[in-house]
Design a protein around this motif. Structure first.
Motif, PDB file in Angstrom:
ATOM      1  N   THR A  88     -37.666  26.786 -13.080  1.00  0.00           N
ATOM      2  CA  THR A  88     -37.083  25.550 -12.425  1.00  0.00           C
ATOM      3  C   THR A  88     -35.980  24.875 -13.171  1.00  0.00           C
ATOM      4  O   THR A  88     -35.580  23.875 -12.588  1.00  0.00           O
ATOM      5  N   GLU A  89     -35.321  25.467 -13.961  1.00  0.00           N
ATOM      6  CA  GLU A  89     -34.107  25.055 -14.831  1.00  0.00           C
ATOM      7  C   GLU A  89     -33.048  25.369 -13.717  1.00  0.00           C
ATOM      8  O   GLU A  89     -32.850  26.504 -12.855  1.00  0.00           O
ATOM      9  N   PRO A  90     -31.868  24.675 -13.456  1.00  0.00           N
ATOM     10  CA  PRO A  90     -30.723  24.791 -12.696  1.00  0.00           C
ATOM     11  C   PRO A  90     -30.044  26.029 -13.417  1.00  0.00           C
ATOM     12  O   PRO A  90     -30.169  26.157 -14.463  1.00  0.00           O
ATOM     13  N   ARG A  91     -29.647  26.899 -12.564  1.00  0.00           N
ATOM     14  CA  ARG A  91     -28.714  27.944 -13.006  1.00  0.00           C
ATOM     15  C   ARG A  91     -27.611  28.441 -12.014  1.00  0.00           C
ATOM     16  O   ARG A  91     -27.922  28.056 -10.916  1.00  0.00           O
ATOM     17  N   ILE A  92     -26.653  29.058 -12.394  1.00  0.00           N
ATOM     18  CA  ILE A  92     -25.586  29.818 -11.630  1.00  0.00           C
ATOM     19  C   ILE A  92     -26.226  30.979 -11.192  1.00  0.00           C
ATOM     20  O   ILE A  92     -26.643  31.846 -12.015  1.00  0.00           O
ATOM     21  N   VAL A  93     -26.211  31.378  -9.750  1.00  0.00           N
ATOM     22  CA  VAL A  93     -26.357  32.798  -9.293  1.00  0.00           C
ATOM     23  C   VAL A  93     -25.487  33.179  -8.608  1.00  0.00           C
ATOM     24  O   VAL A  93     -24.554  32.322  -8.027  1.00  0.00           O
ATOM     25  N   THR A  94     -25.316  34.477  -8.290  1.00  0.00           N
ATOM     26  CA  THR A  94     -24.717  35.037  -7.416  1.00  0.00           C
ATOM     27  C   THR A  94     -24.920  34.846  -5.960  1.00  0.00           C
ATOM     28  O   THR A  94     -26.128  34.850  -5.627  1.00  0.00           O
ATOM     29  N   ILE A  95     -23.856  35.233  -4.918  1.00  0.00           N
ATOM     30  CA  ILE A  95     -24.229  35.081  -3.594  1.00  0.00           C
ATOM     31  C   ILE A  95     -25.326  36.226  -3.282  1.00  0.00           C
ATOM     32  O   ILE A  95     -26.307  35.996  -2.586  1.00  0.00           O
ATOM     33  N   GLY A  96     -25.308  37.306  -4.079  1.00  0.00           N
ATOM     34  CA  GLY A  96     -25.813  38.390  -4.047  1.00  0.00           C
ATOM     35  C   GLY A  96     -27.602  38.182  -4.050  1.00  0.00           C
ATOM     36  O   GLY A  96     -28.468  38.633  -3.390  1.00  0.00           O
ATOM     37  N   ASP A  97     -27.610  37.472  -5.039  1.00  0.00           N
ATOM     38  CA  ASP A  97     -28.941  36.785  -5.586  1.00  0.00           C
ATOM     39  C   ASP A  97     -29.570  36.029  -4.408  1.00  0.00           C
ATOM     40  O   ASP A  97     -30.636  36.159  -3.998  1.00  0.00           O
ATOM     41  N   LEU A  98     -28.663  34.904  -3.894  1.00  0.00           N
ATOM     42  CA  LEU A  98     -29.265  34.256  -2.683  1.00  0.00           C
ATOM     43  C   LEU A  98     -29.443  34.886  -1.541  1.00  0.00           C
ATOM     44  O   LEU A  98     -30.638  34.601  -0.702  1.00  0.00           O
ATOM     45  N   LEU A  99     -28.846  35.993  -1.203  1.00  0.00           N
ATOM     46  CA  LEU A  99     -28.874  36.643  -0.111  1.00  0.00           C
ATOM     47  C   LEU A  99     -30.254  37.603   0.036  1.00  0.00           C
ATOM     48  O   LEU A  99     -30.759  38.047   0.884  1.00  0.00           O
ATOM     49  N   ALA A 100     -30.706  37.755  -1.154  1.00  0.00           N
ATOM     50  CA  ALA A 100     -31.872  38.741  -1.598  1.00  0.00           C
ATOM     51  C   ALA A 100     -33.147  37.931  -1.257  1.00  0.00           C
ATOM     52  O   ALA A 100     -34.216  38.473  -1.023  1.00  0.00           O
ATOM     53  N   LEU A 101     -33.225  36.513  -1.133  1.00  0.00           N
ATOM     54  CA  LEU A 101     -34.454  35.641  -1.131  1.00  0.00           C
ATOM     55  C   LEU A 101     -34.460  35.458   0.346  1.00  0.00           C
ATOM     56  O   LEU A 101     -33.553  35.535   1.359  1.00  0.00           O
ATOM     57  N   ASP A 140     -13.662  36.722 -11.332  1.00  0.00           N
ATOM     58  CA  ASP A 140     -14.971  36.891 -11.862  1.00  0.00           C
ATOM     59  C   ASP A 140     -16.000  36.060 -11.448  1.00  0.00           C
ATOM     60  O   ASP A 140     -17.084  36.391 -11.200  1.00  0.00           O
ATOM     61  N   GLU A 141     -15.567  34.844 -11.198  1.00  0.00           N
ATOM     62  CA  GLU A 141     -16.368  33.686 -10.631  1.00  0.00           C
ATOM     63  C   GLU A 141     -15.662  32.921  -9.891  1.00  0.00           C
ATOM     64  O   GLU A 141     -14.515  32.746  -9.804  1.00  0.00           O
ATOM     65  N   TYR A 142     -16.422  32.332  -8.801  1.00  0.00           N
ATOM     66  CA  TYR A 142     -15.827  31.576  -7.796  1.00  0.00           C
ATOM     67  C   TYR A 142     -17.023  30.498  -7.377  1.00  0.00           C
ATOM     68  O   TYR A 142     -18.085  30.688  -7.094  1.00  0.00           O
ATOM     69  N   ARG A 143     -16.881  29.169  -7.481  1.00  0.00           N
ATOM     70  CA  ARG A 143     -17.870  28.317  -7.293  1.00  0.00           C
ATOM     71  C   ARG A 143     -17.726  27.566  -5.771  1.00  0.00           C
ATOM     72  O   ARG A 143     -16.618  27.194  -5.569  1.00  0.00           O
ATOM     73  N   ILE A 144     -18.810  27.804  -4.806  1.00  0.00           N
ATOM     74  CA  ILE A 144     -18.676  27.146  -3.605  1.00  0.00           C
ATOM     75  C   ILE A 144     -19.365  25.842  -3.506  1.00  0.00           C
ATOM     76  O   ILE A 144     -19.461  25.170  -2.593  1.00  0.00           O
ATOM     77  N   GLY A 145     -20.213  25.600  -4.585  1.00  0.00           N
ATOM     78  CA  GLY A 145     -20.865  24.433  -4.494  1.00  0.00           C
ATOM     79  C   GLY A 145     -22.234  24.635  -5.056  1.00  0.00           C
ATOM     80  O   GLY A 145     -22.730  25.547  -5.255  1.00  0.00           O
ATOM     81  N   SER A 146     -23.216  23.426  -4.673  1.00  0.00           N
ATOM     82  CA  SER A 146     -24.654  23.604  -5.013  1.00  0.00           C
ATOM     83  C   SER A 146     -25.459  23.933  -4.080  1.00  0.00           C
ATOM     84  O   SER A 146     -25.249  23.414  -2.949  1.00  0.00           O
ATOM     85  N   VAL A 147     -26.613  24.557  -4.396  1.00  0.00           N
ATOM     86  CA  VAL A 147     -27.489  25.232  -3.325  1.00  0.00           C
ATOM     87  C   VAL A 147     -28.839  24.339  -3.956  1.00  0.00           C
ATOM     88  O   VAL A 147     -29.134  25.019  -5.164  1.00  0.00           O
ATOM     89  N   ILE A 148     -29.599  23.753  -3.276  1.00  0.00           N
ATOM     90  CA  ILE A 148     -30.982  23.226  -3.938  1.00  0.00           C
ATOM     91  C   ILE A 148     -32.100  24.041  -3.029  1.00  0.00           C
ATOM     92  O   ILE A 148     -32.054  23.814  -1.829  1.00  0.00           O
ATOM     93  N   LEU A 149     -32.980  24.736  -3.901  1.00  0.00           N
ATOM     94  CA  LEU A 149     -34.002  25.551  -3.191  1.00  0.00           C
ATOM     95  C   LEU A 149     -35.471  24.979  -3.507  1.00  0.00           C
ATOM     96  O   LEU A 149     -35.589  24.444  -4.782  1.00  0.00           O
TER      97      LEU A 149
END
Length: 67
Positions: free
Chosen positions: A3-16, A50-59
């Motif tokens: 439940t802690e905020p964390r930085i994830v990859t786009i791949g991690d999000l697409l796997a959900l 290596d990193e690119y920030r597109i913004g916040s996503v709250i799930l």
């Protein structure tokens, strides 16, 4: 569940298995905004960043979502 905020990859999000809740207000992109985002991400990829920030996503966890 983490439940802690964390930085994830786009791949991690697409796997959900994500879905928009019915109460979520609609958001629409115009062609110019979508194109700007696409080319910005493409340029970052082309420059091998290596990193690119597109913004916040709250799930939110939804027990009713099919697995």
């Amino acid at each position: 569940m983490n439940t802690e905020p964390r930085i994830v990859t786009i791949g991690d999000l697409l796997a959900l298995r994500l879905s928009l809740p019915e109460y979520q207000r609609p958001y629409t992109w115009n062609a110019k905004s979508a194109s700007t985002l696409y080319w910005d991400v493409f340029e970052a990829y082309s420059n091998s960043l290596d990193e690119y920030r597109i913004g916040s996503v709250i799930l939110c966890y939804n027990e009713d979502t099919e697995s």
